[in-house]
Design an enzyme around this catalytic site. Structure first.
Site, PDB file in Angstrom:
ATOM      1  N   ASN A   1      -2.606   0.439   7.520  1.00  0.00           N
ATOM      2  CA  ASN A   1      -2.353   1.675   6.775  1.00  0.00           C
ATOM      3  C   ASN A   1      -3.474   2.677   7.090  1.00  0.00           C
ATOM      4  O   ASN A   1      -4.624   2.444   6.740  1.00  0.00           O
ATOM      5  CB  ASN A   1      -2.314   1.329   5.279  1.00  0.00           C
TER       6      ASN A   1
ATOM      7  N   CYS B   1      -2.117   9.256   0.805  1.00  0.00           N
ATOM      8  CA  CYS B   1      -1.285   8.907   1.975  1.00  0.00           C
ATOM      9  C   CYS B   1      -0.141   9.884   2.200  1.00  0.00           C
ATOM     10  O   CYS B   1       0.508   9.853   3.253  1.00  0.00           O
ATOM     11  CB  CYS B   1      -0.743   7.485   1.839  1.00  0.00           C
TER      12      CYS B   1
ATOM     13  N   HIS C   1       5.628   6.236   5.713  1.00  0.00           N
ATOM     14  CA  HIS C   1       4.208   5.871   5.619  1.00  0.00           C
ATOM     15  C   HIS C   1       4.093   4.373   5.831  1.00  0.00           C
ATOM     16  O   HIS C   1       4.850   3.586   5.249  1.00  0.00           O
ATOM     17  CB  HIS C   1       3.683   6.283   4.237  1.00  0.00           C
TER      18      HIS C   1
HETATM   19  N1  ACO Z   1      -5.548 -13.035   1.488  1.00  0.00           N
HETATM   20  C1  ACO Z   1      -5.127 -14.106   0.794  1.00  0.00           C
HETATM   21  N2  ACO Z   1      -4.727 -14.054  -0.482  1.00  0.00           N
HETATM   22  C2  ACO Z   1      -4.746 -12.843  -1.076  1.00  0.00           C
HETATM   23  C3  ACO Z   1      -5.165 -11.685  -0.417  1.00  0.00           C
HETATM   24  C4  ACO Z   1      -5.581 -11.818   0.929  1.00  0.00           C
HETATM   25  N3  ACO Z   1      -5.997 -10.763   1.656  1.00  0.00           N
HETATM   26  N4  ACO Z   1      -5.074 -10.633  -1.262  1.00  0.00           N
HETATM   27  C5  ACO Z   1      -4.596 -11.103  -2.412  1.00  0.00           C
HETATM   28  N5  ACO Z   1      -4.405 -12.456  -2.310  1.00  0.00           N
HETATM   29  C6  ACO Z   1      -3.901 -13.384  -3.300  1.00  0.00           C
HETATM   30  C7  ACO Z   1      -4.063 -12.861  -4.719  1.00  0.00           C
HETATM   31  O1  ACO Z   1      -5.350 -13.135  -5.202  1.00  0.00           O
HETATM   32  C8  ACO Z   1      -2.985 -13.642  -5.443  1.00  0.00           C
HETATM   33  O2  ACO Z   1      -3.472 -14.934  -5.699  1.00  0.00           O
HETATM   34  P1  ACO Z   1      -3.114 -15.651  -7.101  1.00  0.00           P
HETATM   35  O3  ACO Z   1      -1.607 -15.780  -7.104  1.00  0.00           O
HETATM   36  O4  ACO Z   1      -3.834 -16.939  -6.991  1.00  0.00           O
HETATM   37  O5  ACO Z   1      -3.616 -14.732  -8.159  1.00  0.00           O
HETATM   38  C9  ACO Z   1      -1.868 -13.773  -4.409  1.00  0.00           C
HETATM   39  O6  ACO Z   1      -2.489 -13.552  -3.121  1.00  0.00           O
HETATM   40  C10 ACO Z   1      -0.763 -12.779  -4.593  1.00  0.00           C
HETATM   41  O7  ACO Z   1      -1.349 -11.510  -4.800  1.00  0.00           O
HETATM   42  P2  ACO Z   1      -0.496 -10.213  -5.020  1.00  0.00           P
HETATM   43  O8  ACO Z   1      -1.397  -9.034  -5.172  1.00  0.00           O
HETATM   44  O9  ACO Z   1       0.531 -10.463  -6.076  1.00  0.00           O
HETATM   45  O10 ACO Z   1       0.233 -10.156  -3.592  1.00  0.00           O
HETATM   46  P3  ACO Z   1       1.388  -9.229  -3.137  1.00  0.00           P
HETATM   47  O11 ACO Z   1       2.484 -10.036  -2.598  1.00  0.00           O
HETATM   48  O12 ACO Z   1       1.705  -8.174  -4.168  1.00  0.00           O
HETATM   49  O13 ACO Z   1       0.727  -8.470  -1.887  1.00  0.00           O
HETATM   50  C11 ACO Z   1      -0.279  -6.365  -1.392  1.00  0.00           C
HETATM   51  C12 ACO Z   1      -0.450  -7.705  -2.082  1.00  0.00           C
HETATM   52  C13 ACO Z   1      -0.076  -6.612   0.082  1.00  0.00           C
HETATM   53  C14 ACO Z   1      -1.542  -5.546  -1.605  1.00  0.00           C
HETATM   54  C15 ACO Z   1       0.948  -5.636  -1.980  1.00  0.00           C
HETATM   55  O14 ACO Z   1       0.889  -5.676  -3.390  1.00  0.00           O
HETATM   56  C16 ACO Z   1       1.048  -4.220  -1.549  1.00  0.00           C
HETATM   57  O15 ACO Z   1       1.342  -3.931  -0.412  1.00  0.00           O
HETATM   58  N6  ACO Z   1       0.843  -3.259  -2.474  1.00  0.00           N
HETATM   59  C17 ACO Z   1       0.935  -1.869  -2.139  1.00  0.00           C
HETATM   60  C18 ACO Z   1      -0.264  -1.402  -1.407  1.00  0.00           C
HETATM   61  C19 ACO Z   1      -0.019   0.003  -0.906  1.00  0.00           C
HETATM   62  O16 ACO Z   1       1.100   0.347  -0.636  1.00  0.00           O
HETATM   63  N7  ACO Z   1      -0.980   0.841  -0.771  1.00  0.00           N
HETATM   64  C20 ACO Z   1      -0.620   2.138  -0.275  1.00  0.00           C
HETATM   65  C21 ACO Z   1      -1.265   3.175  -0.853  1.00  0.00           C
HETATM   66  S1  ACO Z   1      -2.734   3.446   0.005  1.00  0.00           S
HETATM   67  C22 ACO Z   1      -3.283   5.027  -0.295  1.00  0.00           C
HETATM   68  O17 ACO Z   1      -2.646   5.853  -0.900  1.00  0.00           O
HETATM   69  C23 ACO Z   1      -4.667   5.287   0.173  1.00  0.00           C
END
Ligand code: ACO
Length: 310
Positions: free
Chosen positions: A267, A116, A237
């Protein structure tokens, strides 16, 4: 941090027409519009149905060229930042040269993978090449068809990503200072990994992102002796609205200083910063001589930023 000089002569963005909404994703995986919006800020994203990464790159490049009726014969460098091309060879940049009917010209063409952060890395490389005196005009493209590499049965990733492209044309200049800072961490844990499909350890990447964005902003400001008040807009980003918010809060910078369009496109990896920059610059009325800061992070981990005078 050495001062470079480049003139941004045009920017553009191209988004494929088809939309994939949160409601559409509710039919594919166990998720909800409420969860996606509250955790990421994303409402919908674009999907390229019949277009390749090259098609997206070409459309963005043509838009930039058309915008200022640019003499394409001046271009002697093409760099495409991408992680989702349908093939590794030939590069998207080389194919783009052919599609732009520039194959009778001597042009240095290559693709660049910094996930990214790809567009900022590519802009840095192009700037150094132009400032060396050996090149005159660079076309830099960020183009992604992430739907090629997203697993639409994995709710951890499929809600996050979209397709799109953006382009920038730059030339040498004497009075448009530009500064760059790019780096990488050598992550062997594969917190963010792409072989056939993208795999993501969301919380680990989140943790990294909310630290590295403030670090990158502070490094750029300190090393260029610039005050945040002198920056007209930060184009980050677009990975997660909460990440941008957390970075703004930790630095005590107003959220209004960060341009955010993640709601509509998700993204788009290497395309995200240039799409957001182009959208911002297209806003009316357009203020001249702005100081714009670009910030990104991605797989690798990579990160980087730039301060441009546009
Ligand atoms: N819908 C519903 N529930 C979900 C989903 C979904 N799409 N995805 C995950 N959950 C659930 C999980 O299973 C978890 O359930 P549990 O508590 O029963 O285990 C709960 O939601 C919380 O999951 P987390 O992963 O802790 O959620 P978080 O608040 O961290 O959000 C997210 C997840 C949005 C992916 C976040 O961690 C994030 O943005 N991370 C960074 C991603 C990123 O920046 N990527 C960029 C780089 S991309 C590149 O370089 C190509």
């Amino acid at each position: 941090m050495r001062e470079n000089n480049i003139k941004v002569v045009a920017t553009s963005s191209y988004l494929p027409a088809s939309e994939l909404t949160n409601e559409d994703l509710e039919k594919l995986v166990d998720t909800s519009d409420e969860w996606i919006q509250s955790r990421t800020g994303i409402k919908k994203r674009r999907i390229a149905k019949d277009e390749t990464v090259l098609d997206l790159a070409y459309r963005a490049a043509k838009l930039a060229i058309k915008k200022i009726k640019y003499d394409v014969r001046k271009i002697d460098l093409i760099i495409c930042a991408t992680i989702s091309s349908e093939h590794i060879m030939p590069s998207v940049a080389s194919s783009l040269q052919g599609k732009l009917k520039l194959n009778d010209q001597e042009i240095t063409c290559f693709d660049l993978n910094a996930a990214c952060t790809g567009f900022i890395y590519a802009l840095n490389v192009a700037t150094q090449m132009l400032n060396s005196g050996n090149y005159k005009s660079a076309l830099i493209v960020g183009a992604e068809k992430l739907s090629n590499v997203v697993d639409y049965t994995d709710r951890n990733t499929c809600v996050l990503f979209g397709d799109g492209a953006g382009a920038m044309i730059i030339e040498n200049s004497n009075n448009n200072p530009a500064y760059f800072y790019t780096s990488s961490s050598g992550d062997l844990q594969n917190y963010l990994y792409l072989k056939d499909k993208i795999k993501l350890n969301g919380p680990k990447v989140y943790e990294f992102a909310i630290t590295i964005i403030p670090h990158t902003i502070k490094t750029l400001l300190k090393n260029t002796k610039t005050s945040i008040d002198d920056i007209d807009m930060i184009i980050p980003h677009q990975a997660n609205y909460r990440i941008i918010n957390a970075a703004a809060n930790s630095l005590n910078i107003s959220n209004d200083k960060f341009y955010v369009n993640i709601r509509n496109y998700g993204n788009t990896s290497a395309a995200s910063v240039i799409i957001a920059l182009d959208e911002y610059l297209n806003q009316k009325p357009r203020k001249e001589n702005q100081k714009i800061m670009l910030i990104a992070f991605g797989g690798g981990f990579t990160w980087g930023g730039a301060i441009l005078s546009i």
